[in-house]
Design a protein around this motif. Structure first.
Motif, PDB file in Angstrom:
ATOM      1  N   LEU A 256     -15.334 -26.235  35.738  1.00 25.30           N
ATOM      2  CA  LEU A 256     -16.762 -26.025  35.980  1.00 25.30           C
ATOM      3  C   LEU A 256     -17.432 -27.243  36.600  1.00 25.30           C
ATOM      4  CD1 LEU A 256     -17.788 -24.036  32.770  1.00 25.30           C
ATOM      5  CD2 LEU A 256     -17.553 -23.161  35.104  1.00 25.30           C
ATOM      6  N   LEU A 257     -16.962 -28.447  36.259  1.00 23.51           N
ATOM      7  CA  LEU A 257     -17.523 -29.656  36.861  1.00 23.51           C
ATOM      8  C   LEU A 257     -17.207 -29.705  38.355  1.00 23.51           C
ATOM      9  CD1 LEU A 257     -18.920 -32.401  36.737  1.00 23.51           C
ATOM     10  CD2 LEU A 257     -16.760 -33.399  35.972  1.00 23.51           C
ATOM     11  N   ILE A 258     -15.972 -29.414  38.718  1.00 21.68           N
ATOM     12  CA  ILE A 258     -15.586 -29.401  40.141  1.00 21.68           C
ATOM     13  C   ILE A 258     -16.345 -28.310  40.887  1.00 21.68           C
ATOM     14  CG2 ILE A 258     -13.669 -29.126  41.757  1.00 21.68           C
ATOM     15  CD1 ILE A 258     -13.546 -31.699  40.088  1.00 21.68           C
ATOM     16  N   LEU A 259     -16.486 -27.142  40.264  1.00 23.22           N
ATOM     17  CA  LEU A 259     -17.240 -26.045  40.879  1.00 23.22           C
ATOM     18  C   LEU A 259     -18.688 -26.447  41.115  1.00 23.22           C
ATOM     19  CD1 LEU A 259     -17.777 -23.103  41.734  1.00 23.22           C
ATOM     20  CD2 LEU A 259     -18.070 -22.548  39.303  1.00 23.22           C
ATOM     21  N   ALA A 260     -19.331 -27.011  40.095  1.00 23.06           N
ATOM     22  CA  ALA A 260     -20.741 -27.406  40.229  1.00 23.06           C
ATOM     23  C   ALA A 260     -20.918 -28.480  41.294  1.00 23.06           C
ATOM     24  CB  ALA A 260     -21.259 -27.899  38.879  1.00 23.06           C
ATOM     25  N   MET A 261     -20.009 -29.443  41.319  1.00 22.47           N
ATOM     26  CA  MET A 261     -20.073 -30.527  42.299  1.00 22.47           C
ATOM     27  C   MET A 261     -19.905 -29.991  43.722  1.00 22.47           C
ATOM     28  SD  MET A 261     -17.942 -34.073  42.019  1.00 22.47           S
ATOM     29  CE  MET A 261     -16.339 -33.239  42.033  1.00 22.47           C
TER      30      MET A 261
END
Length: 361
Positions: A256-261
């Motif tokens: 989710l962090l990579i997706l949000a970034m």
């Protein structure tokens, strides 16, 4: 401002993404040799550009190729051949390079591993080609389903791609919370990138600006998110985990962090494209290098790893750059590698009958 069929922010994103991948590979040497020194912060900062660059590449494919109605013939001729012809050329070059400079002889098993992008070989970067081929096949199938649905129901495409984008976010959340393992096989790993295809299409084709949130507010919001998420990723996860384990650690793409970034960077470029600053860039001197890098981004991806390896292998005979500042040497390698890649690709593109191997977009 000059009108163009190309979407400038797509070109800008693609140029940024390929440069990010070159940064990653330029930084590898410094990352693996210096986890316990202060320069590791800098090396890790550059290396992890890859972690949003690959998702953005895939998101752009979704934005450009979903909701098309290519025939099977056009699909193979226009889509897959543009991937496979440059790939076949460069994989042969990599096999030859490996035989001369790495293995010091030709070994069939190693050559096959290079062809399939096995991680322990010099052809490690070719995993992306097999992934994107599978993704393209998935896009073709989804587009056929969408075309059939649209022939029966008005607005079917909008509902279909909205649902698929929502399911993609849910899927990445499942992987994030360890409810599904996409890494159990190459096939499930490659197919999992379809999630970024649907998310990229959704972000490109929906406007998130309204009465409550204007364009300028969206730019400020996505800028703050992009920068803060990346700094949190590097200094809140990559560096501390790597130092504590004495092993370079980073997150997988389905997080989710990579997706949000990745999504915040995508939207930042999208809304910046609507400003006067974007118009000045498109009419100014920066437009040409951005468009050039974007145009040859696939060719740069295929060629840069070998060029970078050759530069490092020969330069280290004279300068031990691994024990010097990565703040200088990583950008140095990126600039030289990108310039040499572009020069070689432009020369190849002008040679009759083999110009397609340059991987122009």
């Amino acid at each position: 401002m000059k009108q163009s069929k190309r979407v400038f922010y797509f070109d800008a994103l693609r140029a940024m993404a390929i440069i990010g991948i070159v940064f990653c590979h330029a930084a590898i040497t410094f990352v693996v040799t210096g986890i316990n020194n202060s320069d590791f912060y800098i090396s890790a900062f550059f290396d992890c550009f890859r972690d949003f660059s690959i998702p953005i590449f895939v998101m752009l494919s979704g934005a450009l190729l979903l909701n098309k109605n290519d025939s099977l013939k056009k699909f193979f001729k226009k889509r897959l051949s543009r991937l496979f012809i440059p790939f076949l050329f460069w994989v042969l070059v990599y096999i030859a390079y490996s035989a001369v400079y790495i293995k010091h002889g030709f070994y069939l098993n190693y050559a096959i591993d290079v062809f399939f992008g096995t991680s322990s070989t010099f052809g490690v970067i070719f995993w992306f080609i097999w992934m994107i081929i599978i993704v393209y096949v998935g896009i073709f199938i989804i587009n056929k389903i969408n075309h059939f649905g649209c022939s029966k129901t008005d607005g079917f495409d909008k509902r279909l791609f909205t649902v698929l984008a929502m399911l993609s976010v849910a899927y990445i959340a499942m992987v994030h919370f360890c409810l599904f393992d996409p890494y159990k096989s190459k096939l499930t790993y490659f197919i999992s990138f379809m999630s970024y295809i649907f998310i990229g299409y959704y972000l490109a084709n929906n406007d998130f600006v309204g009465e409550r949130l204007g364009r300028d507010a969206m730019i400020i919001l996505t800028l703050i998110l992009s920068v803060s998420l990346y700094f949190y990723y590097i200094f809140g996860y990559v560096v501390p985990v790597s130092v504590s384990t004495n092993h370079f650690s980073y997150l997988g793409y389905f997080n989710l962090l990579i997706l949000a970034m990745s999504s915040s960077i995508f939207l930042l470029f999208k809304y910046l494209d609507r400003t006067s600053l974007s118009g000045k860039i498109q009419d100014g001197s920066w437009a040409k290098p951005i468009n050039l890098i974007s145009k040859y981004s696939f060719g740069i991806y295929l060629s840069h790893y070998m060029i970078l390896s050759f530069l490092k292998m020969n330069l280290i005979k004279y300068v031990d750059f691994t024990h010097q500042s990565p703040l200088f040497w990583i950008p140095f390698f990126v600039i030289i590698t990108t310039v040499l890649s572009l020069a070689i690709l432009q020369i190849l593109s002008k040679i009759p009958y083999i110009g397609d191997v340059a991987g122009r977009g």
